[in-house]
Enzyme design. Sequence first.
Site, PDB file in Angstrom:
ATOM      1  N   LYS A 154       7.629 -16.392  20.636  1.00  0.00           N
ATOM      2  CA  LYS A 154       8.744 -16.440  19.692  1.00  0.00           C
ATOM      3  C   LYS A 154       8.399 -15.546  18.505  1.00  0.00           C
ATOM      4  O   LYS A 154       7.236 -15.474  18.092  1.00  0.00           O
ATOM      5  CB  LYS A 154       8.933 -17.867  19.165  1.00  0.00           C
ATOM      6  N   GLY A 163      -1.030  -6.167  16.587  1.00  0.00           N
ATOM      7  CA  GLY A 163      -0.073  -6.989  17.355  1.00  0.00           C
ATOM      8  C   GLY A 163       1.092  -6.220  17.946  1.00  0.00           C
ATOM      9  O   GLY A 163       1.841  -6.748  18.761  1.00  0.00           O
ATOM     10  N   ASN A 164       1.251  -4.949  17.559  1.00  0.00           N
ATOM     11  CA  ASN A 164       2.350  -4.166  18.131  1.00  0.00           C
ATOM     12  C   ASN A 164       1.863  -3.160  19.164  1.00  0.00           C
ATOM     13  O   ASN A 164       2.628  -2.293  19.599  1.00  0.00           O
ATOM     14  CB  ASN A 164       3.135  -3.456  17.018  1.00  0.00           C
ATOM     15  N   LYS A 169      13.917  -9.934  25.260  1.00  0.00           N
ATOM     16  CA  LYS A 169      13.984 -10.460  23.897  1.00  0.00           C
ATOM     17  C   LYS A 169      15.408 -10.978  23.689  1.00  0.00           C
ATOM     18  O   LYS A 169      16.358 -10.224  23.870  1.00  0.00           O
ATOM     19  CB  LYS A 169      13.671  -9.322  22.924  1.00  0.00           C
ATOM     20  N   LEU A 187       7.473 -16.185  26.783  1.00  0.00           N
ATOM     21  CA  LEU A 187       6.265 -15.410  26.443  1.00  0.00           C
ATOM     22  C   LEU A 187       5.880 -15.613  24.995  1.00  0.00           C
ATOM     23  O   LEU A 187       4.720 -15.517  24.617  1.00  0.00           O
ATOM     24  CB  LEU A 187       6.507 -13.926  26.716  1.00  0.00           C
ATOM     25  N   GLY A 227      10.306 -14.957  14.767  1.00  0.00           N
ATOM     26  CA  GLY A 227      11.494 -15.176  13.927  1.00  0.00           C
ATOM     27  C   GLY A 227      12.492 -15.995  14.725  1.00  0.00           C
ATOM     28  O   GLY A 227      12.157 -17.040  15.275  1.00  0.00           O
ATOM     29  N   PHE A 228      13.731 -15.482  14.859  1.00  0.00           N
ATOM     30  CA  PHE A 228      14.741 -16.229  15.626  1.00  0.00           C
ATOM     31  C   PHE A 228      14.679 -15.840  17.096  1.00  0.00           C
ATOM     32  O   PHE A 228      15.270 -16.487  17.938  1.00  0.00           O
ATOM     33  CB  PHE A 228      16.143 -15.919  15.088  1.00  0.00           C
ATOM     34  N   ASP A 272       5.470  -0.391  10.924  1.00  0.00           N
ATOM     35  CA  ASP A 272       4.791  -1.679  11.114  1.00  0.00           C
ATOM     36  C   ASP A 272       3.739  -1.569  12.215  1.00  0.00           C
ATOM     37  O   ASP A 272       3.619  -2.437  13.079  1.00  0.00           O
ATOM     38  CB  ASP A 272       5.800  -2.785  11.451  1.00  0.00           C
TER      39      ASP A 272
HETATM   40  C1  LIG Z   1       9.147  -8.484  23.426  1.00  0.00           C
HETATM   41  C2  LIG Z   1       8.089  -8.860  22.470  1.00  0.00           C
HETATM   42  C3  LIG Z   1       6.754  -8.182  22.687  1.00  0.00           C
HETATM   43  C4  LIG Z   1       6.979  -6.773  23.155  1.00  0.00           C
HETATM   44  O1  LIG Z   1       7.490  -5.996  22.372  1.00  0.00           O
HETATM   45  N1  LIG Z   1       6.669  -6.407  24.427  1.00  0.00           N
HETATM   46  C5  LIG Z   1       6.941  -5.026  24.859  1.00  0.00           C
HETATM   47  C6  LIG Z   1       6.051  -7.286  25.310  1.00  0.00           C
HETATM   48  C7  LIG Z   1       5.819  -6.963  26.639  1.00  0.00           C
HETATM   49  N2  LIG Z   1       5.191  -7.831  27.461  1.00  0.00           N
HETATM   50  C8  LIG Z   1       4.775  -9.015  26.970  1.00  0.00           C
HETATM   51  C9  LIG Z   1       4.064  -9.946  27.833  1.00  0.00           C
HETATM   52  C10 LIG Z   1       4.010  -9.916  29.193  1.00  0.00           C
HETATM   53  C11 LIG Z   1       3.183 -10.988  29.571  1.00  0.00           C
HETATM   54  C12 LIG Z   1       2.787 -11.604  28.411  1.00  0.00           C
HETATM   55  N3  LIG Z   1       3.334 -10.958  27.353  1.00  0.00           N
HETATM   56  N4  LIG Z   1       4.978  -9.400  25.695  1.00  0.00           N
HETATM   57  C13 LIG Z   1       5.623  -8.544  24.861  1.00  0.00           C
HETATM   58  N5  LIG Z   1       5.895  -8.957  23.572  1.00  0.00           N
HETATM   59  C14 LIG Z   1       5.269 -10.211  23.103  1.00  0.00           C
HETATM   60  C15 LIG Z   1       6.064 -11.437  23.557  1.00  0.00           C
HETATM   61  C16 LIG Z   1       5.715 -12.521  22.589  1.00  0.00           C
HETATM   62  C17 LIG Z   1       5.162 -11.866  21.346  1.00  0.00           C
HETATM   63  C18 LIG Z   1       5.120 -10.365  21.584  1.00  0.00           C
END
Ligand SMILES: CC[C@@H]1C(=O)N(C)c2cnc(-c3ccc[nH]3)nc2N1C1CCCC1
Length: 308
Positions: free
Chosen positions: A37, A157-158, A58, A35, A39-40, A153
Amino acid sequence: RSLKKSRNAKDIPLPEVPKVIDNGSGKRYFRGRLLGKGGFARVYEVTDMSTNKVYALKAVPKVKLSKSADRYNKIETEIELHKSLRQRHVVGFHGHFEDEQHVYILLEHCSRKSLVQTLKNRGKLTEPEVRYLMFQAVQACSYLHAQRVIHRDIKVGNFFLNADMELRLGDFGLAVRLKEEEKKIKTMCGTPNYIAPEVLSKEGHSYEVDTWALGCVMYTLLVGHPPFETKSLRETYNRIRNNEYTIPSRISDNAAKLIKRMLKPNPADRPSLKEILADEFFTKGFFPNRLPGTCVTSSPKWSEYEKS
Ligand SMILES: CC[C@@H]1C(=O)N(C)c2cnc(-c3ccc[nH]3)nc2N1C1CCCC1
């Protein structure tokens, strides 16, 4: 090929995440597409092989890094903090486990990704959409503050959207829980996106930094870019210090008034999250009780929508 031994993380190839990930207590997850990246960390779409439920996993590599000490602790504190939170607009925490190479966090799958994508597609959102989204964002943050947690933060994006277009606040990598007697936080490691003036001046900060960031999010959703954005970080920091921003005249009075209240330079002058939820911006004007998925890509024609 360089003869030098690899001296930094960039040269060490990241360990593979297995196709089937075992959580160590009988559950196994099938690794799907990457989905993203950060950082690491790498984030995969995974399927619980006994329930067929889909999650965002994650995976943080335990690479042997000199500074991995704080990195490893960071992920530990993120887990300790996020695992204790449960609220409908906070990203669901579904577990954590590890193997030799990685620490894993199992998170709620938000199929419509973050508001970054929505804003990229749409440019900017309508006031009813911002009313709908910000109301959920402030509720999530109000819950955190009641748990004595500062997110630190909050940014576009969050904020993630699930299949039903409900908002979820995620990423507790910079969050901190205030101790009983503690009123302010002195330190800040990592740079938040919408950094408040009191963090820049290092005079100690508290819950109000989240109010400031929510104001920046509201402005960004309505206007299409952040209030203090410039081409250089130094210039942006100067504008934040001088509280230098303008609100386009097409923004309604109620929206502009609320943004100004949340972006007060003095944290003590910013409204509490309860006061924000009672603000005229939310009580006056069309407030949709849900958004169609099409809002992620195209602006809604409220007329037909109002009937439903
Ligand atoms: C775990 C990282 C972050 C996140 O915090 N959540 C909850 C999340 C949930 N669904 C997704 C997701 C489901 C389908 C596409 N993205 N993505 C999430 N992200 C994205 C992934 C890449 C950057 C931030």
